[in-house]
Design an enzyme around this catalytic site. Structure first.
Site: not given
Ligand SMILES: [Zn+2]
Length: 495
Positions: A343, A329, A396, A461
Site C-alpha cells: 500500500e 504509511h 490510502h 481509500e
Molecule cells: Zn492505509
C-alpha cells in the site's frame, strides 16, 4: 413551432450535461501589446479616456523613471514610453488621443532626447516639462520636489528596480516620494531630499543586500519590507498594505517596462503589483494570493512576459492554496499488502502525481513524505499545521476479504466537519468514476490524521489491494494517473 421551442431547453440541457468539470475561475484581464510601447498605451486605455497631463519616459532605460509613479498619480497622468531618439508611433498616437495640455518627460537628454520633446510639442502639447538630474538619485530628488508635502519617504536600492516598482502603487496612492540609495551609503541627493521634505519616517524596501543595516540605521524611523527575492518583496508589500484587496496586478519580475507603465493604473485602482516568472508563478507570489484569497488579476504584458500557463494558474481557484498531500504509511510500515502490492508504494505514487498536478496548477502542495520513509501519524498532522495547510488530503488503499471492492472517502467531525465532508464528497464523486470502481460513498471515519488536523481534511481509500480487480488498477500507471487527476479536480471542485 411549438416543438421547436420545446427542443431548445433540451439542447441546452444536453450541452450542460456533457461538459465535464466546469470549475469556477478567477478573473484575469491581460493588458497586452506587440511592444512595451503598446502595452503602456493599452494600460493607459484601461485607466484614462483623456488626460490633462501625461508622463513620458524611456522604455528601455528605467533608472530615471523608477520613482515617477507618485508624480504621475498626483497629476492623474498615464505613463507612456518612448525610445530616446524618437517618439514611438503607438505613443505618438496615444498622446494625440489623450490631448494633454502638459507632458512631463522624465530623465535627461540621454534618456529622452530633445528631438522627442520637439515631437511632443508638434502634437499640440503646450507645455513639456523635463525632470532630469545627473543621476537616478538626483532625478528621484527632483521628482520628490514636485510632490505634495509628506513626512514619509520610501527608500529603495537604485539598482534593484523591481523593489521600487513593487512599492510604486502604494507610494503613488499615498503621495510618498520614492528615494533611492546604494546598498552601503545614502547618496547626497537622497539626504537632501529627506532634509527638504522633512522626512520623519521611512519605508525601506528590500532586504539587507539591497539596503544594508548601516544605511537602515541612518534613516529616520525606518520600517523594512524585505524578502529573499523580488517576488517575496512584492508579496510582502501586498501582504502589508493590501491584505483585504481581492485584486492584484501581475507583471514579469525581470522586464520592468510593463510594471512601470502599470504602476499608476494599479495606484488608481488601489491594487498591489505582484511579480511572476514568465513561465510559472513563483511560490512567494502564490502564497500571498492564496492567503489573501485574491481572485481578480490584471496581467501586464504579452505572452512572452507572462505566459498563458501563468494566466491559467491565476485563473485556477486553487492558486496559492496550501494543500497537504499525505501518502499513507511508509518505511517499515507497508500498510496493506496483497496481490503483489504494498500500500505504501501505491499511496506514494498517487500522492506524487497529485503533488505535481497541484504545483503545476498554481497551488502550494506540501507532501507528508516524498520517499519511502516512516512518519508517525502525529508527525503528519504537525507538519500540515506548521505549513499552515489549507487542506489535508490523505491517500490510502483498502484491505479486507478478497470480495470487498470499491472506493470510499472519509472525513471526521471534530474540526471543519462541513468543509471536510464537502472536500470528501468532491473527491469521492470523481474518484470512483475515474477508477471505474464501486462507489462505497463518503463516510465518517475516526482516523488520527483527519481527526486531529484542524483544517478541512479527508482520507481516500482508492480501492482494495486485497481484491484482484481493484489491485490491478492500483498497480496500473494509467489508473494511478486517473486517480490523481480525480483527487486534483476534487480539490479544485472544493474551492
Ligand atoms: Zn492505509
Amino acid at each position: 413551432m411549438r416543438i421547436f421551442l420545446k427542443s431548445i431547453p433540451m439542447l441546452i440541457l444536453g450541452v450542460v450535461l456533457f461538459v465535464p468539470n466546469v470549475f469556477a475561475a478567477n478573473s484575469v484581464t491581460r493588458l497586452d501589446g506587440a511592444s512595451r510601447y503598446e502595452v503602456a498605451v493599452n494600460v493607459s486605455k484601461q485607466g484614462w479616456s483623456s488626460a490633462s497631463t501625461v508622463v513620458v519616459a524611456n522604455g528601455t532605460a528605467y533608472a530615471d523613471v523608477l520613482t515617477a509613479a507618485p508624480l504621475a498619480y498626483k497629476y492623474n497622468a498615464p505613463i507612456l514610453l518612448t525610445e530616446s531618439s524618437k517618439l514611438t508611433t503607438p505613443t505618438k498616437n496615444r498622446i494625440s488621443q489623450l490631448k494633454p495640455s502638459k507632458v512631463i518627460v522624465i530623465g535627461g537628454t540621454i534618456s529622452v532626447s530633445n528631438n522627442v520633446v520637439s515631437e511632443i510639442k508638434n502634437l499640440g502639447v503646450s507645455t513639456v516639462e523635463r525632470i532630469g538630474g545627473r543621476s537616478r538619485y538626483e532625478v528621484a530628488q527632483n521628482i520628490s520636489k514636485k510632490l505634495s508635502s509628506n513626512s514619509k519617504a520610501v527608500i529603495a536600492n537604485g539598482t534593484a528596480y523591481a523593489d521600487s516598482l513593487a512599492i510604486g502603487s502604494y507610494a503613488a496612492r499615498n503621495g510618498i516620494p520614492i528615494l533611492l540609495t546604494t546598498a552601503s551609503s545614502i547618496p547626497e541627493p537622497t539626504k537632501n531630499a529627506m532634509g527638504s521634505k522633512g522626512t520623519t519616517s521611512t519605508i525601506v524596501v528590500g532586504g539587507e543586500i539591497s539596503v544594508s543595516k548601516s544605511v537602515y540605521s541612518q534613516l529616520p524611523s525606518p520600517t523594512r519590507i524585505g524578502g529573499n527575492s523580488r517576488f517575496e518583496v512584492a508579496a510582502n508589500i501586498a501582504k502589508k498594505y493590501y491584505s483585504s484587496s481581492k485584486a492584484a496586478f501581475v507583471s514579469n519580475g525581470y522586464t520592468y517596462a510593463d510594471a512601470l507603465a502599470g504602476s499608476v493604473l494599479a495606484a488608481k485602482q488601489n491594487r498591489p503589483m505582484l511579480f511572476t516568472d514568465a513561465g510559472s508563478l513563483p511560490t512567494a507570489t502564490r502564497a500571498v494570493i492564496g492567503s489573501n484569497s485574491k481572485n481578480t488579476f490584471t496581467v501586464l504584458g504579452g505572452t512572452i512576459s507572462v505566459t498563458t500557463n501563468v494566466v491559467n494558474q491565476l485563473k485556477n481557484v486553487i492558486v496559492g492554496k496550501k494543500v497537504f498531500v499525505d501518502a499513507g504509511h511508509g518505511g517499515y510500515d507497508s500498510g496493506a499488502v496483497g496481490n503483489g502490492l504494498k500500500e505504501k508504494d501505491v499511496n506514494l505514487a498517487v500522492a506524487k502525481l497529485v503533488n505535481s498536478k497541484l504545483s503545476a496548477g498554481g497551488a502550494i502542495p506540501v507532501m507528508a513524505r516524498s520517499t519511502d520513509v516512516f512518519l508517525e501519524l502525529s508527525e503528519r498532522v504537525a507538519k500540515a499545521k506548521s505549513n499552515n495547510a489549507n487542506l489535508f488530503v490523505s491517500i490510502h488503499a483498502n484491505s479486507a476479504s478478497p470480495a470487498a471492492t470499491g472506493t470510499e472517502t472519509y472525513y471526521y467531525t471534530k474540526y471543519e466537519a462541513d468543509n471536510s465532508k464537502r472536500l470528501a464528497t468532491q473527491i469521492q464523486n470523481r474518484l470512483y468514476k475515474a477508477l471505474n470502481t464501486q462507489n462505497r460513498g463518503v463516510k465518517i471515519g475516526n482516523f488520527h490524521v483527519i481527526r486531529e488536523s484542524t483544517m478541512p481534511s479527508s482520507l481516500v481509500e482508492l480501492a482494495f489491494i486485497s481484491n484482484v480487480n481493484d489491485a490491478s488498477k492500483l498497480k496500473s500507471a494509467l489508473y494511478q494517473e486517473k486517480a490523481a487527476q480525480a483527487i486534483y479536480e476534487g480539490i479544485i471542485g472544493y474551492y
